[in-house]
Design a protein around this motif. Structure first.
Motif, mmCIF file in Angstrom:
data_model
loop_
_atom_site.group_PDB
_atom_site.id
_atom_site.type_symbol
_atom_site.label_atom_id
_atom_site.label_comp_id
_atom_site.label_asym_id
_atom_site.label_seq_id
_atom_site.Cartn_x
_atom_site.Cartn_y
_atom_site.Cartn_z
ATOM 1 N N GLY A 41 -7.869 18.911 2.723
ATOM 2 C CA GLY A 41 -9.330 18.947 2.919
ATOM 3 C C GLY A 41 -9.964 20.223 2.249
ATOM 4 N N ASP A 42 -9.232 20.979 1.685
ATOM 5 C CA ASP A 42 -10.048 22.032 0.993
ATOM 6 C C ASP A 42 -10.714 21.393 -0.402
ATOM 7 N N ARG A 43 -11.190 22.387 -1.230
ATOM 8 C CA ARG A 43 -11.964 22.212 -2.313
ATOM 9 C C ARG A 43 -10.823 21.791 -3.410
ATOM 10 N N ALA A 44 -9.484 22.759 -3.376
ATOM 11 C CA ALA A 44 -8.548 22.082 -4.641
ATOM 12 C C ALA A 44 -8.063 20.763 -4.292
ATOM 13 N N GLY A 45 -7.925 20.267 -3.142
ATOM 14 C CA GLY A 45 -7.426 18.945 -2.628
ATOM 15 C C GLY A 45 -8.242 18.022 -2.982
ATOM 16 N N GLN A 46 -9.754 18.246 -2.561
ATOM 17 C CA GLN A 46 -10.526 17.292 -3.235
ATOM 18 C C GLN A 46 -10.717 17.148 -4.659
ATOM 19 N N ALA A 47 -10.669 18.073 -5.456
ATOM 20 C CA ALA A 47 -10.765 18.209 -6.838
ATOM 21 C C ALA A 47 -9.689 17.599 -7.652
ATOM 22 N N GLN A 49 0.928 -1.260 0.264
ATOM 23 C CA GLN A 49 -0.028 -0.037 0.001
ATOM 24 C C GLN A 49 0.859 1.229 0.065
ATOM 25 N N ILE A 50 0.442 2.107 -0.709
ATOM 26 C CA ILE A 50 1.283 3.558 -0.733
ATOM 27 C C ILE A 50 0.405 4.522 -0.514
ATOM 28 N N VAL A 51 0.793 5.627 0.392
ATOM 29 C CA VAL A 51 -0.184 6.835 0.987
ATOM 30 C C VAL A 51 0.418 8.039 0.197
ATOM 31 N N LEU A 52 -0.564 8.394 -0.736
ATOM 32 C CA LEU A 52 0.073 9.694 -1.622
ATOM 33 C C LEU A 52 -0.268 10.700 -1.086
ATOM 34 N N PHE A 53 0.598 11.748 -0.847
ATOM 35 C CA PHE A 53 0.357 12.999 -0.328
ATOM 36 C C PHE A 53 0.709 14.069 -1.373
ATOM 37 N N VAL A 88 -3.901 5.215 -1.014
ATOM 38 C CA VAL A 88 -4.683 5.915 -0.444
ATOM 39 C C VAL A 88 -4.344 7.130 -0.665
ATOM 40 N N LEU A 89 -5.116 8.069 -1.120
ATOM 41 C CA LEU A 89 -4.899 9.470 -1.354
ATOM 42 C C LEU A 89 -5.250 10.286 -0.168
ATOM 43 N N SER A 90 -4.160 11.120 0.278
ATOM 44 C CA SER A 90 -4.332 11.835 1.577
ATOM 45 C C SER A 90 -3.997 13.394 1.081
ATOM 46 N N TYR A 91 -4.994 13.894 0.176
ATOM 47 C CA TYR A 91 -4.772 15.270 -0.251
ATOM 48 C C TYR A 91 -5.574 16.337 0.910
ATOM 49 N N ARG A 105 -6.413 -0.332 -6.594
ATOM 50 C CA ARG A 105 -7.255 -0.265 -5.724
ATOM 51 C C ARG A 105 -7.159 1.195 -5.175
ATOM 52 N N VAL A 106 -8.092 2.028 -4.916
ATOM 53 C CA VAL A 106 -7.854 3.359 -4.182
ATOM 54 C C VAL A 106 -8.777 3.649 -3.116
ATOM 55 N N LYS A 107 -8.404 4.337 -2.204
ATOM 56 C CA LYS A 107 -9.136 4.728 -0.797
ATOM 57 C C LYS A 107 -8.850 6.164 -0.812
ATOM 58 N N ILE A 108 -9.618 6.751 -0.064
ATOM 59 C CA ILE A 108 -9.573 8.311 0.061
ATOM 60 C C ILE A 108 -9.500 8.675 1.601
ATOM 61 N N ALA A 109 -8.414 9.325 2.118
ATOM 62 C CA ALA A 109 -8.574 9.828 3.538
ATOM 63 C C ALA A 109 -9.009 11.033 3.594
ATOM 64 N N LEU A 110 -9.926 11.020 4.385
ATOM 65 C CA LEU A 110 -10.900 12.225 4.530
ATOM 66 C C LEU A 110 -10.400 13.135 5.873
ATOM 67 N N LEU A 111 -10.186 14.461 5.593
ATOM 68 C CA LEU A 111 -9.806 15.648 6.619
ATOM 69 C C LEU A 111 -10.759 16.478 6.690
ATOM 70 N N PRO A 112 -10.830 17.261 7.806
ATOM 71 C CA PRO A 112 -11.717 18.094 8.008
ATOM 72 C C PRO A 112 -11.347 19.140 7.003
ATOM 73 N N SER A 113 -12.679 19.939 6.595
ATOM 74 C CA SER A 113 -12.454 21.026 5.530
ATOM 75 C C SER A 113 -11.474 21.899 5.692
ATOM 76 N N GLY A 114 -10.705 22.389 4.974
ATOM 77 C CA GLY A 114 -9.716 23.153 4.914
ATOM 78 C C GLY A 114 -8.419 22.663 5.560
ATOM 79 N N MET A 115 -8.263 21.756 6.029
ATOM 80 C CA MET A 115 -7.059 21.079 6.603
ATOM 81 C C MET A 115 -6.227 20.213 5.960
ATOM 82 N N ASP A 116 -4.915 20.491 5.967
ATOM 83 C CA ASP A 116 -4.119 19.528 5.243
ATOM 84 C C ASP A 116 -3.544 18.405 6.294
#
Length: 606
Positions: free
Chosen positions: A314-320, A264-268, A309-312, A335-346
């Motif tokens: 939490g703002d709109r640009a990161g989600q886009a 597994q790779i976590v991609l930042f 695991v995409l860990s971008y 296989r892809v999973k998304i790590a969810l962060l509070p809005s606006g937080m990296d």
């Protein structure tokens, strides 16, 4: 890309080829289907819709009949991941726990002295900047900045973070004293030119320095973050013979052990995120070099992991950015999973505020499926308190869910939406089924509809159009084909023809083959390819090895081919003589014309 063995022992190269099955190596990137003695797939080196790319497991080679690319497992990794021959061998040896003997570790000493000098310069420059950060007044403000970002001394050392003072010639003097060629240093991205003939200045000034390493851990570039206000905020080394950002993932050299273990790779998105995550115990994290995902990035990841695991942010640009990355990664069979962060937080901010344990457990380990993420992302675009918003969201959500192959998965998501919007599950299911039926009916015809992911890597390239080869060319290829399969055939040709092939590449392959057999080695096309020192020769030899030449031969067949090879230069000389004779006749020099005619007759007798 020319290959060079550096100081790698032959036995290491042979062990690497023995442990890395060609079908398995290629199969991580290309979807292969067995047809006859070949495995077929869509070529990853040029764009095509009908498979012309083959793997021959018993010979250990791959070959594309359209673009001509070919070679063994080492060559495939080189081309896919942008590695030199020594780098590919070292990486593949590490993957298979093949030791490289003491004193033979100069694997990066390929036949490119400028590249070696640049690597040395970057290694020393990284240590120099790190020293300036930790031990001089120049680095005080930068150290305070890093402390404010919660970077511990341990992390600063682990990632060799440094500081480039806000002066014009700090690194310039450092490199000059060590007798580095300044023009080379400018080409490599450490210095900038002042102007034509006006000398050089430091490229990085007043910046925190993050060294960027290749997969083997050698520093090949820098990323500099400006201290205080200033533009650009981040400055990368320019593209050079060391650094190509479309082929490099930050921190891969440190994270590869954990990646192999977890698959597994976590991609930042950024360096700071990777470093903070490492401190939080996430040791399989990498980041792209301030660029969007490329085909090369995905090929590297696919060769090492099954899940991303995409860990971008939490703002709109990161989600886009995450939305954009999902189809690319899934299209390459990951296989892809998304790590969810509070809005606006990296990720960096989350670790700083809530700590490493919560980041691991609540963000990385709680990553959601891509469908779940798409539905969350979609929901933000609609006002669900209004009927129109609710209907529009349900319609768009069904379009996402209808794409799922599993009826169980479809049911889970449809029930969630029904409960969330207070709608009938049965009506949602009916709409979903109608949409699926419509989608099936409208599928375009084609040869690869069900293999969509195999299209992702294709680069547009020049495809060779098959041409009818002259007789001597065919004869030379046929001779080499026999020689590749049998040392006795090579010995027979060596005695009667030697290296007198008309085509230079064929003569070179023959010379290498004579030397290969002289070492007592058995016929083995995959191992022979590793003895060649030229990219073009590898492709030519691979193409010849794919000929359907029967393994058994007789003297008559070889003699016929040799005769055809020897005939061509005589025919060429005769053509030139005829042209010369016609020229003499036109000029009225009949004595010279008669003399040339007798020379032509002598050549005809030969």
């Amino acid at each position: 890309m020319a290959s060079g063995h550096g100081n790698i022992p032959e036995e290491v190269i042979e062990s690497v080829l023995a442990r890395h099955d060609i079908a398995e190596t290629v199969g991580r990137v290309v979807h292969l289907t067995k047809r006859g003695k070949y495995l077929w797939g869509l070529c990853p080196f040029h764009s095509e819709k009908t498979p012309s790319f083959t793997v021959t497991p018993d010979r250990g080679v791959f070959h594309c009949f359209s673009c001509g690319m070919g070679g063994n497992a080492i060559k495939f990794r080189m081309e896919i991941e942008g590695l030199s021959f020594p780098e590919a061998v070292k990486i593949m040896a590490e993957e298979s726990d093949i030791p490289i003997p003491e004193g033979k570790g100069g694997v990066l000493s390929a036949s490119d002295p400028e590249r070696d000098r640049l690597i040395q310069a970057y290694e020393w420059s990284a240590k120099f900047y790190h020293y300036l950060l930790k031990n001089t007044e120049h680095g005080t403000a930068a150290m305070e900045y890093l402390r404010s970002r919660n970077f511990s001394d341990k992390m600063i050392d682990q990632f060799q973070i440094g500081y480039a003072p806000d002066r014009w010639d700090t690194l310039l003097q450092f490199l000059e004293k060590r007798n580095f060629d300044l023009a080379e240093m400018e080409r490599g991205g450490l210095l900038s030119a002042r102007g034509e003939g006006k000398g050089y200045i430091d490229r990085f000034r007043g910046r925190v320095i993050f060294p960027i390493s290749n997969r083997t851990g050698k520093v090949i570039a820098f990323a500099g973050r400006v201290l205080g206000e200033g533009q650009p905020k981040y400055l990368n080394s320019p593209e050079s013979k060391l650094f190509n950002k479309s082929r490099i993932l930050y921190n891969l050299h440190q994270s590869k052990a954990s990646i192999r273990k977890t698959r597994q790779i976590v991609l930042f998105e950024g360096y700071g995120d990777v470093i903070s995550a490492w401190d939080a115990g996430v040791h399989n994290g990498v980041a792209t070099m301030g660029t969007s995902l490329t085909e090369n990035h995905m090929a590297i990841m696919k060769s090492m992991a099954d899940e991303i695991v995409l860990s971008y942010d939490g703002d709109r640009a990161g989600q886009a950015a995450a939305m954009k990355a999902i189809p690319l990664l899934e299209g390459n069979g990951l296989r892809v999973k998304i790590a969810l962060l509070p809005s606006g937080m990296d990720p960096d901010e989350f670790v700083s505020r809530y700590g490493g344990d919560r980041f691991r457990e609540q963000v990385i380990e709680s990553a959601v499926s891509t469908v779940k993420f798409k539905l969350i992302y979609l929901k933000k675009n609609h006002i669900l308190l209004e009927e129109d918003g609710k209907i529009a969201y349900a319609k768009e959500a069904i379009e996402i869910i209808a794409m799922l192959h599993s009826s169980t998965e479809r049911e889970v998501y449809l029930r969630e939406i029904a409960s969330e919007l207070d709608l009938s599950y049965d009506s949602l299911k009916q709409d979903c089924n109608l949409l699926r039926a419509s989608m099936q009916k409208n599928l375009p015809e084609g040869d690869i509809n069900d293999k969509r992911w195999n299209n992702g890597r294709h680069k547009k390239g020049q495809v060779q159009t098959p041409t009818l080869l002259p007789a001597y060319h065919v004869a030379e290829r046929r001779l080499l084909s026999f020689m590749l399969q049998d040392p006795e055939a090579a010995s027979y040709v060596s005695e009667r023809l030697g290296e007198d092939f008309n085509i230079d590449d064929h003569a070179a392959i023959a010379a290498y083959l004579y030397a290969f057999y002289a070492q007592g080695k058995p016929p083995d096309i995959s191992r022979f390819l590793s003895s060649l020192q030229d990219d073009r020769l590898e492709k030519t030899a691979t193409s010849i090895s794919m000929m359907d030449t029967p393994p058994d031969w007789n003297v008559q067949v070889l003699d016929d081919c040799i005769r055809e090879v020897r005939r061509f230069p005589l025919q060429r000389r005769m053509e030139l003589k005829r042209e010369e004779m016609i020229g003499a006749e036109k000029n009225g020099d009949f004595l010279r014309a008669a003399q040339i005619a007798s020379e032509i007759i002598a050549l005809e007798r030969q």
